[in-house]
Design a protein around this motif. Structure first.
Motif, PDB file in Angstrom:
ATOM      1  N   TRP A   1       0.825  -1.200   0.000  1.00  0.00           N
ATOM      2  CA  TRP A   1       0.000   0.000   0.000  1.00  0.00           C
ATOM      3  C   TRP A   1       0.857   1.246   0.000  1.00  0.00           C
ATOM      4  O   TRP A   1       0.535   2.238  -0.653  1.00  0.00           O
ATOM      5  CB  TRP A   1      -0.939  -0.005   1.201  1.00  0.00           C
ATOM      6  CG  TRP A   1      -2.006  -1.036   1.088  1.00  0.00           C
ATOM      7  CD1 TRP A   1      -2.024  -2.258   1.688  1.00  0.00           C
ATOM      8  CD2 TRP A   1      -3.189  -0.965   0.305  1.00  0.00           C
ATOM      9  NE1 TRP A   1      -3.149  -2.941   1.334  1.00  0.00           N
ATOM     10  CE2 TRP A   1      -3.888  -2.165   0.488  1.00  0.00           C
ATOM     11  CE3 TRP A   1      -3.724   0.000  -0.528  1.00  0.00           C
ATOM     12  CZ2 TRP A   1      -5.103  -2.417  -0.139  1.00  0.00           C
ATOM     13  CZ3 TRP A   1      -4.937  -0.247  -1.148  1.00  0.00           C
ATOM     14  CH2 TRP A   1      -5.608  -1.444  -0.957  1.00  0.00           C
ATOM     15  N   LYS A   2       1.946   1.197   0.749  1.00  0.00           N
ATOM     16  CA  LYS A   2       2.836   2.357   0.839  1.00  0.00           C
ATOM     17  C   LYS A   2       3.427   2.692  -0.529  1.00  0.00           C
ATOM     18  O   LYS A   2       3.483   3.857  -0.927  1.00  0.00           O
ATOM     19  CB  LYS A   2       3.945   2.069   1.845  1.00  0.00           C
ATOM     20  CG  LYS A   2       4.877   3.214   2.059  1.00  0.00           C
ATOM     21  CD  LYS A   2       5.954   2.849   3.075  1.00  0.00           C
ATOM     22  CE  LYS A   2       6.952   3.965   3.223  1.00  0.00           C
ATOM     23  NZ  LYS A   2       8.031   3.609   4.139  1.00  0.00           N
ATOM     24  N   LYS A   3       3.860   1.669  -1.251  1.00  0.00           N
ATOM     25  CA  LYS A   3       4.428   1.883  -2.583  1.00  0.00           C
ATOM     26  C   LYS A   3       3.375   2.429  -3.544  1.00  0.00           C
ATOM     27  O   LYS A   3       3.657   3.328  -4.332  1.00  0.00           O
ATOM     28  CB  LYS A   3       5.024   0.573  -3.118  1.00  0.00           C
ATOM     29  CG  LYS A   3       5.771   0.760  -4.405  1.00  0.00           C
ATOM     30  CD  LYS A   3       6.636  -0.391  -4.893  1.00  0.00           C
ATOM     31  CE  LYS A   3       6.209  -1.765  -4.688  1.00  0.00           C
ATOM     32  NZ  LYS A   3       7.026  -2.756  -5.402  1.00  0.00           N
ATOM     33  N   TRP A   4       2.149   1.903  -3.457  1.00  0.00           N
ATOM     34  CA  TRP A   4       1.082   2.361  -4.341  1.00  0.00           C
ATOM     35  C   TRP A   4       0.750   3.822  -4.092  1.00  0.00           C
ATOM     36  O   TRP A   4       0.669   4.620  -5.019  1.00  0.00           O
ATOM     37  CB  TRP A   4      -0.151   1.489  -4.159  1.00  0.00           C
ATOM     38  CG  TRP A   4      -1.308   1.891  -5.022  1.00  0.00           C
ATOM     39  CD1 TRP A   4      -1.237   2.410  -6.283  1.00  0.00           C
ATOM     40  CD2 TRP A   4      -2.685   1.820  -4.702  1.00  0.00           C
ATOM     41  NE1 TRP A   4      -2.509   2.650  -6.765  1.00  0.00           N
ATOM     42  CE2 TRP A   4      -3.411   2.299  -5.816  1.00  0.00           C
ATOM     43  CE3 TRP A   4      -3.385   1.378  -3.588  1.00  0.00           C
ATOM     44  CZ2 TRP A   4      -4.796   2.347  -5.830  1.00  0.00           C
ATOM     45  CZ3 TRP A   4      -4.766   1.431  -3.619  1.00  0.00           C
ATOM     46  CH2 TRP A   4      -5.454   1.909  -4.723  1.00  0.00           C
ATOM     47  N   ILE A   5       0.577   4.202  -2.841  1.00  0.00           N
ATOM     48  CA  ILE A   5       0.230   5.586  -2.514  1.00  0.00           C
ATOM     49  C   ILE A   5       1.373   6.531  -2.889  1.00  0.00           C
ATOM     50  O   ILE A   5       1.149   7.609  -3.454  1.00  0.00           O
ATOM     51  CB  ILE A   5      -0.132   5.721  -1.019  1.00  0.00           C
ATOM     52  CG1 ILE A   5      -1.350   4.868  -0.691  1.00  0.00           C
ATOM     53  CG2 ILE A   5      -0.346   7.168  -0.629  1.00  0.00           C
ATOM     54  CD1 ILE A   5      -2.603   5.235  -1.459  1.00  0.00           C
ATOM     55  N   THR A   6       2.599   6.123  -2.604  1.00  0.00           N
ATOM     56  CA  THR A   6       3.757   6.963  -2.920  1.00  0.00           C
ATOM     57  C   THR A   6       3.891   7.167  -4.424  1.00  0.00           C
ATOM     58  O   THR A   6       4.098   8.293  -4.892  1.00  0.00           O
ATOM     59  CB  THR A   6       5.045   6.342  -2.356  1.00  0.00           C
ATOM     60  OG1 THR A   6       4.881   6.126  -0.959  1.00  0.00           O
ATOM     61  CG2 THR A   6       6.246   7.218  -2.610  1.00  0.00           C
ATOM     62  N   LEU A   7       3.779   6.108  -5.185  1.00  0.00           N
ATOM     63  CA  LEU A   7       3.870   6.213  -6.648  1.00  0.00           C
ATOM     64  C   LEU A   7       2.732   7.051  -7.219  1.00  0.00           C
ATOM     65  O   LEU A   7       2.956   7.874  -8.115  1.00  0.00           O
ATOM     66  CB  LEU A   7       3.860   4.821  -7.275  1.00  0.00           C
ATOM     67  CG  LEU A   7       5.142   4.028  -7.158  1.00  0.00           C
ATOM     68  CD1 LEU A   7       4.898   2.576  -7.538  1.00  0.00           C
ATOM     69  CD2 LEU A   7       6.221   4.630  -8.020  1.00  0.00           C
ATOM     70  N   SER A   8       1.535   6.848  -6.710  1.00  0.00           N
ATOM     71  CA  SER A   8       0.386   7.611  -7.201  1.00  0.00           C
ATOM     72  C   SER A   8       0.554   9.095  -6.914  1.00  0.00           C
ATOM     73  O   SER A   8       0.287   9.939  -7.782  1.00  0.00           O
ATOM     74  CB  SER A   8      -0.903   7.105  -6.558  1.00  0.00           C
ATOM     75  OG  SER A   8      -1.125   5.759  -6.904  1.00  0.00           O
ATOM     76  N   LEU A   9       0.987   9.409  -5.720  1.00  0.00           N
ATOM     77  CA  LEU A   9       1.204  10.812  -5.367  1.00  0.00           C
ATOM     78  C   LEU A   9       2.294  11.431  -6.233  1.00  0.00           C
ATOM     79  O   LEU A   9       2.153  12.553  -6.722  1.00  0.00           O
ATOM     80  CB  LEU A   9       1.564  10.929  -3.885  1.00  0.00           C
ATOM     81  CG  LEU A   9       1.688  12.328  -3.330  1.00  0.00           C
ATOM     82  CD1 LEU A   9       0.355  13.058  -3.430  1.00  0.00           C
ATOM     83  CD2 LEU A   9       2.142  12.266  -1.887  1.00  0.00           C
ATOM     84  N   PHE A  10       3.381  10.700  -6.454  1.00  0.00           N
ATOM     85  CA  PHE A  10       4.469  11.195  -7.292  1.00  0.00           C
ATOM     86  C   PHE A  10       3.995  11.435  -8.728  1.00  0.00           C
ATOM     87  O   PHE A  10       4.281  12.481  -9.314  1.00  0.00           O
ATOM     88  CB  PHE A  10       5.643  10.212  -7.291  1.00  0.00           C
ATOM     89  CG  PHE A  10       6.723  10.594  -8.249  1.00  0.00           C
ATOM     90  CD1 PHE A  10       7.596  11.623  -7.956  1.00  0.00           C
ATOM     91  CD2 PHE A  10       6.869   9.926  -9.458  1.00  0.00           C
ATOM     92  CE1 PHE A  10       8.596  11.992  -8.846  1.00  0.00           C
ATOM     93  CE2 PHE A  10       7.862  10.281 -10.352  1.00  0.00           C
ATOM     94  CZ  PHE A  10       8.723  11.317 -10.041  1.00  0.00           C
TER      95      PHE A  10
ATOM     96  N   SER B   1       3.030  -0.671  -8.873  1.00  0.00           N
ATOM     97  CA  SER B   1       3.286  -1.225  -7.545  1.00  0.00           C
ATOM     98  C   SER B   1       3.401  -2.746  -7.550  1.00  0.00           C
ATOM     99  O   SER B   1       3.873  -3.323  -6.567  1.00  0.00           O
ATOM    100  CB  SER B   1       2.205  -0.783  -6.569  1.00  0.00           C
ATOM    101  OG  SER B   1       0.957  -1.340  -6.911  1.00  0.00           O
TER     102      SER B   1
ATOM    103  N   GLY C   1      -0.052   4.139 -10.683  1.00  0.00           N
ATOM    104  CA  GLY C   1       0.609   3.723  -9.444  1.00  0.00           C
ATOM    105  C   GLY C   1       0.265   2.300  -9.073  1.00  0.00           C
ATOM    106  O   GLY C   1       1.117   1.540  -8.606  1.00  0.00           O
TER     107      GLY C   1
END
Length: 69
Positions: free
Chosen positions: A9-18, A61, A57
């Protein structure tokens, strides 16, 4: 390469935000889209960009990003 064990989840949210911030800044400063600066802040524009960032994202992910050992 693609596996559900690579998802977090952390990778998904971080990638999406980026992806969201990066594409918005590109559109704002370089005007790569046909939107002017005021149209970039409208709800349809932000929603379209958000959905696209979440999908990209989510797709990224699942890719293994750790170095191979």
């Amino acid at each position: 390469m693609f596996s559900t064990k690579n998802f977090s989840w952390k990778k998904w949210i971080t990638l999406s935000l980026f992806v969201f911030v990066f594409t918005w800044l590109l559109a704002y400063f370089l005007r790569l889209t046909n939107e002017n600066k005021h149209e970039l802040l409208t709800v349809p524009s932000l929603a379209r960009r958000s959905v696209t960032a979440l999908l990209v994202g989510f797709f990224i992910s699942f890719i293994r990003t750790e170095p191979k050992q």
